[in-house]
Motif scaffolding. Structure first.
Motif, PDB file in Angstrom:
ATOM      1  N   MET A   1      12.791 -88.940 -58.403  1.00 14.59           N
ATOM      2  CA  MET A   1      11.478 -88.408 -58.602  1.00 14.59           C
ATOM      3  C   MET A   1      10.452 -89.437 -58.118  1.00 14.59           C
ATOM      4  O   MET A   1      10.542 -90.616 -58.418  1.00 14.59           O
ATOM      5  N   GLN A   2       9.476 -88.980 -57.380  1.00 11.12           N
ATOM      6  CA  GLN A   2       8.415 -89.849 -56.884  1.00 11.12           C
ATOM      7  C   GLN A   2       7.298 -89.917 -57.917  1.00 11.12           C
ATOM      8  O   GLN A   2       6.861 -88.905 -58.445  1.00 11.12           O
ATOM      9  N   THR A   3       6.849 -91.123 -58.202  1.00 10.98           N
ATOM     10  CA  THR A   3       5.794 -91.351 -59.185  1.00 10.98           C
ATOM     11  C   THR A   3       4.603 -91.995 -58.493  1.00 10.98           C
ATOM     12  O   THR A   3       4.770 -92.868 -57.652  1.00 10.98           O
ATOM     13  N   GLN A   4       3.401 -91.515 -58.846  1.00  7.05           N
ATOM     14  CA  GLN A   4       2.174 -92.098 -58.298  1.00  7.05           C
ATOM     15  C   GLN A   4       1.258 -92.502 -59.448  1.00  7.05           C
ATOM     16  O   GLN A   4       1.092 -91.756 -60.414  1.00  7.05           O
ATOM     17  N   ILE A   5       0.671 -93.678 -59.315  1.00  5.60           N
ATOM     18  CA  ILE A   5      -0.294 -94.188 -60.288  1.00  5.60           C
ATOM     19  C   ILE A   5      -1.490 -94.720 -59.499  1.00  5.60           C
ATOM     20  O   ILE A   5      -1.319 -95.366 -58.473  1.00  5.60           O
ATOM     21  N   VAL A   6      -2.690 -94.452 -59.991  1.00  8.45           N
ATOM     22  CA  VAL A   6      -3.905 -94.974 -59.365  1.00  8.45           C
ATOM     23  C   VAL A   6      -4.599 -95.878 -60.380  1.00  8.45           C
ATOM     24  O   VAL A   6      -4.801 -95.496 -61.539  1.00  8.45           O
ATOM     25  N   TYR A   7      -4.941 -97.072 -59.941  1.00  5.00           N
ATOM     26  CA  TYR A   7      -5.649 -98.039 -60.768  1.00  5.00           C
ATOM     27  C   TYR A   7      -7.040 -98.272 -60.197  1.00  5.00           C
ATOM     28  O   TYR A   7      -7.213 -98.335 -58.986  1.00  5.00           O
ATOM     29  N   GLN A   8      -8.008 -98.429 -61.085  1.00  7.08           N
ATOM     30  CA  GLN A   8      -9.371 -98.767 -60.671  1.00  7.08           C
ATOM     31  C   GLN A   8      -9.684-100.186 -61.136  1.00  7.08           C
ATOM     32  O   GLN A   8      -9.304-100.582 -62.236  1.00  7.08           O
ATOM     33  N   PHE A   9     -10.420-100.909 -60.290  1.00  5.71           N
ATOM     34  CA  PHE A   9     -10.753-102.304 -60.552  1.00  5.71           C
ATOM     35  C   PHE A   9     -12.255-102.500 -60.502  1.00  5.71           C
ATOM     36  O   PHE A   9     -12.974-101.674 -59.948  1.00  5.71           O
ATOM     37  N   PRO A  10     -12.753-103.619 -61.054  1.00  8.70           N
ATOM     38  CA  PRO A  10     -14.197-103.838 -61.101  1.00  8.70           C
ATOM     39  C   PRO A  10     -14.857-104.044 -59.735  1.00  8.70           C
ATOM     40  O   PRO A  10     -16.066-103.858 -59.609  1.00  8.70           O
ATOM     41  N   SER A  11     -14.088-104.434 -58.729  1.00  2.00           N
ATOM     42  CA  SER A  11     -14.665-104.628 -57.396  1.00  2.00           C
ATOM     43  C   SER A  11     -13.577-104.465 -56.342  1.00  2.00           C
ATOM     44  O   SER A  11     -12.386-104.477 -56.647  1.00  2.00           O
ATOM     45  N   SER A  12     -13.999-104.344 -55.097  1.00  2.00           N
ATOM     46  CA  SER A  12     -13.041-104.221 -53.996  1.00  2.00           C
ATOM     47  C   SER A  12     -12.259-105.522 -53.813  1.00  2.00           C
ATOM     48  O   SER A  12     -11.083-105.492 -53.461  1.00  2.00           O
ATOM     49  N   GLN A  13     -12.883-106.650 -54.080  1.00  2.00           N
ATOM     50  CA  GLN A  13     -12.205-107.934 -53.948  1.00  2.00           C
ATOM     51  C   GLN A  13     -11.038-108.035 -54.941  1.00  2.00           C
ATOM     52  O   GLN A  13      -9.943-108.458 -54.576  1.00  2.00           O
ATOM     53  N   VAL A  14     -11.263-107.620 -56.157  1.00  2.00           N
ATOM     54  CA  VAL A  14     -10.216-107.655 -57.181  1.00  2.00           C
ATOM     55  C   VAL A  14      -9.124-106.647 -56.841  1.00  2.00           C
ATOM     56  O   VAL A  14      -7.926-106.929 -56.989  1.00  2.00           O
ATOM     57  N   ALA A  15      -9.508-105.470 -56.359  1.00  2.00           N
ATOM     58  CA  ALA A  15      -8.521-104.461 -55.967  1.00  2.00           C
ATOM     59  C   ALA A  15      -7.618-104.993 -54.857  1.00  2.00           C
ATOM     60  O   ALA A  15      -6.398-104.776 -54.881  1.00  2.00           O
ATOM     61  N   ASN A  16      -8.189-105.695 -53.902  1.00  2.00           N
ATOM     62  CA  ASN A  16      -7.390-106.264 -52.813  1.00  2.00           C
ATOM     63  C   ASN A  16      -6.456-107.367 -53.299  1.00  2.00           C
ATOM     64  O   ASN A  16      -5.340-107.497 -52.802  1.00  2.00           O
ATOM     65  N   ARG A  17      -6.881-108.133 -54.272  1.00  2.00           N
ATOM     66  CA  ARG A  17      -5.997-109.153 -54.843  1.00  2.00           C
ATOM     67  C   ARG A  17      -4.784-108.499 -55.512  1.00  2.00           C
ATOM     68  O   ARG A  17      -3.653-108.938 -55.348  1.00  2.00           O
ATOM     69  N   PHE A  18      -5.058-107.447 -56.277  1.00  2.00           N
ATOM     70  CA  PHE A  18      -3.969-106.699 -56.917  1.00  2.00           C
ATOM     71  C   PHE A  18      -3.042-106.093 -55.863  1.00  2.00           C
ATOM     72  O   PHE A  18      -1.822-106.188 -55.977  1.00  2.00           O
ATOM     73  N   LEU A  19      -3.622-105.483 -54.853  1.00  2.00           N
ATOM     74  CA  LEU A  19      -2.851-104.873 -53.771  1.00  2.00           C
ATOM     75  C   LEU A  19      -1.942-105.895 -53.102  1.00  2.00           C
ATOM     76  O   LEU A  19      -0.743-105.639 -52.898  1.00  2.00           O
ATOM     77  N   ASN A  20      -2.472-107.057 -52.790  1.00  2.00           N
ATOM     78  CA  ASN A  20      -1.667-108.107 -52.168  1.00  2.00           C
ATOM     79  C   ASN A  20      -0.562-108.588 -53.101  1.00  2.00           C
ATOM     80  O   ASN A  20       0.555-108.862 -52.652  1.00  2.00           O
ATOM     81  N   ASP A  21      -0.864-108.695 -54.381  1.00  2.00           N
ATOM     82  CA  ASP A  21       0.136-109.132 -55.354  1.00  2.00           C
ATOM     83  C   ASP A  21       1.277-108.119 -55.452  1.00  2.00           C
ATOM     84  O   ASP A  21       2.452-108.480 -55.461  1.00  2.00           O
ATOM     85  N   VAL A  22       0.937-106.839 -55.502  1.00  2.00           N
ATOM     86  CA  VAL A  22       1.961-105.793 -55.580  1.00  2.00           C
ATOM     87  C   VAL A  22       2.818-105.789 -54.318  1.00  2.00           C
ATOM     88  O   VAL A  22       4.045-105.708 -54.394  1.00  2.00           O
ATOM     89  N   ASN A  23       2.184-105.896 -53.164  1.00  2.00           N
ATOM     90  CA  ASN A  23       2.936-105.863 -51.908  1.00  2.00           C
ATOM     91  C   ASN A  23       3.837-107.075 -51.722  1.00  2.00           C
ATOM     92  O   ASN A  23       4.822-107.001 -50.995  1.00  2.00           O
ATOM     93  N   SER A  24       3.517-108.183 -52.389  1.00  2.00           N
ATOM     94  CA  SER A  24       4.357-109.369 -52.257  1.00  2.00           C
ATOM     95  C   SER A  24       5.342-109.519 -53.415  1.00  2.00           C
ATOM     96  O   SER A  24       6.113-110.465 -53.444  1.00  2.00           O
ATOM     97  N   SER A  25       5.314-108.581 -54.358  1.00  2.00           N
ATOM     98  CA  SER A  25       6.165-108.687 -55.547  1.00  2.00           C
ATOM     99  C   SER A  25       7.597-108.264 -55.245  1.00  2.00           C
ATOM    100  O   SER A  25       7.911-107.717 -54.201  1.00  2.00           O
ATOM    101  N   GLN A  26       8.448-108.513 -56.223  1.00  2.00           N
ATOM    102  CA  GLN A  26       9.862-108.162 -56.117  1.00  2.00           C
ATOM    103  C   GLN A  26      10.166-106.791 -56.724  1.00  2.00           C
ATOM    104  O   GLN A  26      11.328-106.449 -56.898  1.00  2.00           O
ATOM    105  N   LEU A  27       9.134-106.015 -57.056  1.00  2.00           N
ATOM    106  CA  LEU A  27       9.361-104.688 -57.613  1.00  2.00           C
ATOM    107  C   LEU A  27       9.909-103.773 -56.517  1.00  2.00           C
ATOM    108  O   LEU A  27       9.343-103.688 -55.428  1.00  2.00           O
ATOM    109  N   PRO A  28      11.023-103.102 -56.791  1.00  2.00           N
ATOM    110  CA  PRO A  28      11.702-102.333 -55.741  1.00  2.00           C
ATOM    111  C   PRO A  28      10.999-101.022 -55.378  1.00  2.00           C
ATOM    112  O   PRO A  28      10.430-100.360 -56.235  1.00  2.00           O
TER     113      PRO A  28
END
Length: 72
Positions: A1-28
């Motif tokens: 089953m495909q799961t989608q989650i959307v997160y909102q952040f206080p600014s675009s800079q913070v959202a990009n930090r989160f995005l980079n962290d997720v893309n570099s993580s070990q979560l499969p």
């Protein structure tokens, strides 16, 4: 089953930090991208239905480190 989650952040800079962290993580099997603007991130991942899936909880914890919250 495909799961989608959307997160909102206080600014675009913070959202990009989160995005980079997720893309570099070990979560499969996770795909992350900006969503409808620059302060939201959409996460898509596969849940195979075997046992308890901790991916959502791990993502929630990571998002909270960046003052992010899940959109409903």
């Amino acid at each position: 089953m495909q799961t989608q989650i959307v997160y909102q952040f206080p600014s675009s800079q913070v959202a990009n930090r989160f995005l980079n962290d997720v893309n570099s993580s070990q979560l499969p099997h996770i795909k992350a991208k900006l969503y409808k603007g620059s302060d939201k991130v959409q996460i898509t991942y596969q849940f195979h239905g075997n046992g308890f899936d901790t991916t959502g909880a791990e993502l929630d914890d990571l998002a909270s480190n960046y003052q992010g919250s899940e959109l409903h």
